[in-house]
Design an enzyme around this catalytic site. Sequence first.
Site, mmCIF file in Angstrom:
data_model
loop_
_atom_site.group_PDB
_atom_site.id
_atom_site.type_symbol
_atom_site.label_atom_id
_atom_site.label_comp_id
_atom_site.label_asym_id
_atom_site.label_seq_id
_atom_site.Cartn_x
_atom_site.Cartn_y
_atom_site.Cartn_z
ATOM 1 N N VAL A 25 14.019 -2.299 26.268
ATOM 2 C CA VAL A 25 15.218 -2.856 25.521
ATOM 3 C C VAL A 25 15.687 -2.306 24.616
ATOM 4 C CG1 VAL A 25 15.726 -5.256 24.499
ATOM 5 C CG2 VAL A 25 13.851 -5.306 26.029
ATOM 6 N N ASP A 67 4.325 -15.962 31.771
ATOM 7 C CA ASP A 67 4.335 -14.587 31.049
ATOM 8 C C ASP A 67 4.447 -15.376 28.779
ATOM 9 O OD1 ASP A 67 3.763 -12.491 29.726
ATOM 10 O OD2 ASP A 67 5.427 -10.893 29.990
#
Length: 551
Positions: A237, A346
């Site tokens: 990211v 997750d």
Amino acid sequence: MDVEFDDFNGNHVGLDLNSMVSSQVGDLGALDIDLKSGDLVNSWVEYDASSGIFNISVSYSTLKPKEPMLSFPLDLDHYVNDFMYVGFSGSTQGSTEVHSIEWWSFSSSFNSTSPPPPTATLMNPTANIVKSKPPSLAPSDSHLSKSSSSSSCHNQLCKQGPGAVAGVVTAGAFVLALFAGALIWVYSKKFKHVKKSEFFPSEIIKMPKEFRYKELKAATRCFDANRIIGHGAFGTVYKGILSDNGDIVAVKRCSHTSQGKNEFLSELSIIGTLRHRNLVRLQGWCHEKGEILLVYDLMPNGSLDKALFEARTPLPWAHRQKILLGVASALAYLHQECDHQVIHRDVKTSNIMLDEGFNAKLGDFGLARQIEHDKSPDATVAAGTMGYLAPEYLQTGRATEKTDVFSFGAVVLEVASGRRPIERNANAAAKVGANGNLVEWVWSLRREGRLLAAADARLEGNFNEGEMRRVLLVGLACSHPDPLARPTMRGVVQILVGEAQVPIVPKAKPSMSFSTSHLLLSLQDTVSDCNDMINFFSSSSENSHIGPDLV
């Protein structure tokens, strides 16, 4: 590495004989080999029954080293039978990893005076399509003995005569053919999935905005390493600044693998249709020049794990309560309020982002799955991060809303205590005890009647004890070993806002159990999968010559 099994480091080769404690150990560091490097590692395991010597060689090269890494006497007659299964397995401690077998072969030879020595060789059918050259095979004793007029038989099976040997070879050929049929079935399914995926972006192009690669490349300064702000499932990211409006965004650059592409399509298809105040908003996507990019709103206060463990000042208790309520609200929406139920798979503090007002935004849907309400989910390989994974998920591979609830419970205890679910630091692990497992530690405090001792010491008592107790009890209720005893996320929201009572949490942690229906369902799925593969192989054999050619 596991100190319980007397491992002397995390980079070694060991031989275990009916025990988890290795009888022979070799340090790979002495050969400048690192198992965590990500590079392909070749190994050779050889046994000579005549001399009783067992050799193990390891190398980055495809050529077998002249000298083995380990060489020692061993009588395998005490450990092996005439008929046995051979397989591969892998495991990891801290998080999800990929363990793959790129190439393998198995060969054996039997010495006899008459008839000529037969040999049996098994090799994986995909060996000729791997990216790297297969490693060289070790010399076969049968080849060396062809010119010899006399030899001895050292194998129990060989002593039973050529018929037994032929039976083993035939059985091995059948197993190989069955394995090939299974491989063809798996790859045909995968090929169909990939073909569908190629057209998937065009179907959802109207959902989020499609960005140009040139625009995102400029926004991230050519994906400058200094712009990296995090690492998600199957991607990195970056912080980006859009030139047309000056908006600051987070650009997720997906890994250049087929799995990374599949996770991108999964994330795009799921989060592109979701709208909730506590979910990270997807602004758009890009699929150009072999790059797969997702564009999200940038959260000024980063991720929750950094706010808990890297901030200069402790996160105030009021912020922690608001964050937990926001995450619970987001999960309740995913589980019960969407057209199709979404299992996140997750849920962890590093996937919870914080905006300027410290409102929680649940993100990273790379592992998420959509299923119809009241439908049983498919069993898959367990994915996620250790410490957040429910015990039944590890056992069955079946992710449900209750496995998400368990992960949320671990997050609750992490936020309230200021400790990680699995403590890697030796000093921190010693304080937590229970092998560094946070959930186990809080259960032990509950049993001792000292539940509030789990509160984050950095808060210095700046919290309401009743609120802290309620939050800790919610964390334990969500972390209950029995999935049926865990509350729903909608029920958790009602508890956190004070509209419902905290469920009764036992003093001692209950033993882990699985309902008969869950186990039968898993068994039925396994049998069904095996039957599908066998039926496919049978039909293929009737219509083609795939089986006989391989045999």
